[in-house]
Scaffold this motif. Structure first.
Motif, PDB file in Angstrom:
ATOM      1  N   GLN A   4       0.831  -1.212   0.000  1.00  0.00           N
ATOM      2  CA  GLN A   4       0.000   0.000   0.000  1.00  0.00           C
ATOM      3  C   GLN A   4       0.859   1.253   0.000  1.00  0.00           C
ATOM      4  O   GLN A   4       0.609   2.188  -0.752  1.00  0.00           O
ATOM      5  N   MET A   5       1.865   1.263   0.857  1.00  0.00           N
ATOM      6  CA  MET A   5       2.737   2.438   0.951  1.00  0.00           C
ATOM      7  C   MET A   5       3.475   2.670  -0.361  1.00  0.00           C
ATOM      8  O   MET A   5       3.583   3.803  -0.836  1.00  0.00           O
ATOM      9  N   THR A   6       3.974   1.586  -0.953  1.00  0.00           N
ATOM     10  CA  THR A   6       4.649   1.708  -2.248  1.00  0.00           C
ATOM     11  C   THR A   6       3.768   2.425  -3.265  1.00  0.00           C
ATOM     12  O   THR A   6       4.209   3.351  -3.950  1.00  0.00           O
ATOM     13  N   GLU A   7       2.532   1.998  -3.342  1.00  0.00           N
ATOM     14  CA  GLU A   7       1.634   2.608  -4.328  1.00  0.00           C
ATOM     15  C   GLU A   7       1.298   4.046  -3.953  1.00  0.00           C
ATOM     16  O   GLU A   7       1.211   4.918  -4.794  1.00  0.00           O
ATOM     17  N   MET A   8       1.131   4.266  -2.654  1.00  0.00           N
ATOM     18  CA  MET A   8       0.737   5.601  -2.213  1.00  0.00           C
ATOM     19  C   MET A   8       1.867   6.618  -2.416  1.00  0.00           C
ATOM     20  O   MET A   8       1.624   7.804  -2.574  1.00  0.00           O
TER      21      MET A   8
ATOM     22  N   GLU B  89      -6.135  -0.904   7.074  1.00  0.00           N
ATOM     23  CA  GLU B  89      -4.725  -0.744   6.712  1.00  0.00           C
ATOM     24  C   GLU B  89      -4.526   0.518   5.875  1.00  0.00           C
ATOM     25  O   GLU B  89      -3.539   1.234   6.041  1.00  0.00           O
ATOM     26  N   PHE B  90      -5.475   0.727   4.979  1.00  0.00           N
ATOM     27  CA  PHE B  90      -5.400   1.933   4.155  1.00  0.00           C
ATOM     28  C   PHE B  90      -5.381   3.177   5.028  1.00  0.00           C
ATOM     29  O   PHE B  90      -4.549   4.061   4.836  1.00  0.00           O
ATOM     30  N   TRP B  91      -6.254   3.228   6.035  1.00  0.00           N
ATOM     31  CA  TRP B  91      -6.295   4.405   6.909  1.00  0.00           C
ATOM     32  C   TRP B  91      -4.983   4.563   7.672  1.00  0.00           C
ATOM     33  O   TRP B  91      -4.494   5.683   7.859  1.00  0.00           O
ATOM     34  N   ASN B  92      -4.418   3.453   8.096  1.00  0.00           N
ATOM     35  CA  ASN B  92      -3.129   3.524   8.790  1.00  0.00           C
ATOM     36  C   ASN B  92      -2.035   4.090   7.889  1.00  0.00           C
ATOM     37  O   ASN B  92      -1.296   4.995   8.284  1.00  0.00           O
ATOM     38  N   THR B  93      -1.945   3.526   6.698  1.00  0.00           N
ATOM     39  CA  THR B  93      -0.925   3.973   5.757  1.00  0.00           C
ATOM     40  C   THR B  93      -1.138   5.445   5.416  1.00  0.00           C
ATOM     41  O   THR B  93      -0.199   6.242   5.409  1.00  0.00           O
ATOM     42  N   TRP B  94      -2.375   5.782   5.175  1.00  0.00           N
ATOM     43  CA  TRP B  94      -2.722   7.167   4.829  1.00  0.00           C
ATOM     44  C   TRP B  94      -2.357   8.124   5.969  1.00  0.00           C
ATOM     45  O   TRP B  94      -1.781   9.193   5.743  1.00  0.00           O
TER      46      TRP B  94
END
Lengths: 109, 109
Positions: A4-8, B89-94
């Motif tokens: 996820q981080m890679t894409e973000m 997970e998305f919210w965490n990464t964000w």
DNA sequence: TACCGGTACTTAGTTCTACTATGTAGTGGT
DNA sequence: ACCACTACATAGTAGAACTAAGTACCGGTA
């Protein structure tokens, strides 16, 4: 690195690096270290260097080679006028996106 | 679409769509319309459909086909447990990313 | 002397995601 | 018969971060 981080990071890492260069020139190894200190512990060295090549080719930075006491010569990057424009655009794009997303979060969505 | 926005959506659009699906099932055309209403005026239809195929294959949503009064049958997507995990997970990464970036902005960088 | 760790940069090939462009289908109105 | 709107699908392209490997310079140590 989490997927996820890679894409973000796509589309934001460039802005992050331009922001790091605001008011203070820096070289690749230094930028990598700064990113690591700021929590981006898993950003690959190669990624940073590739990004620097890219923003140089886009004309967003000026480059100067300086000798190092500890290794090969450093390539020092300075944000130029075009780079500042790009950074401003980045802040606009970022603001728009993050406002929408925070709204979704508020709505409990 | 601005090139910056295109890149920035990579990694965030999936989260946005998952967030839209929270608490309310929806079908592709509807999701596209909602995105447009929320300011993402230039998101390509094909992008949304491709994304929906992807999250279905990843098992983040359940799908049900329902007849429409106005056209071909709709594919209605519902967020399932795995999808909720991914969204968390998305919210965490964000959160991590946006906090770092806001810090850079504060520093005037 | 030979080696190793830290500094510093480079690049070929892969993966992932959004885009462009186009196509298929069903419905209702003129 | 045609068109607009609804609704979904997909092949090919572009861009950015990753993996993995390499080059090179310096100082300290065995």
């Amino acid at each position: 690195m989490g997927k996820q981080m890679t894409e973000m990071l796509k589309g934001t890492l460039e802005g992050i690096v331009l922001a790091l260069l605001t008011g203070k020139a820096a070289y690749g190894y230094e930028i990598t270290t700064q990113l690591r200190e700021q929590g981006f512990t898993e950003i690959a060295e190669g990624t940073v260097y590739a990004l620097l090549v890219r923003i140089e080719q886009k004309g967003l930075v000026d480059v100067e080679k300086r000798p190092s006491e500890k290794g090969p010569p450093r390539k020092v990057y300075t944000l130029n006028a075009q780079g500042e424009n790009e950074l401003n655009e980045f802040w606009n794009t970022w603001s728009f996106l993050s406002e929408r997303i925070e709204e979704l979060r508020k709505e409990g969505k």
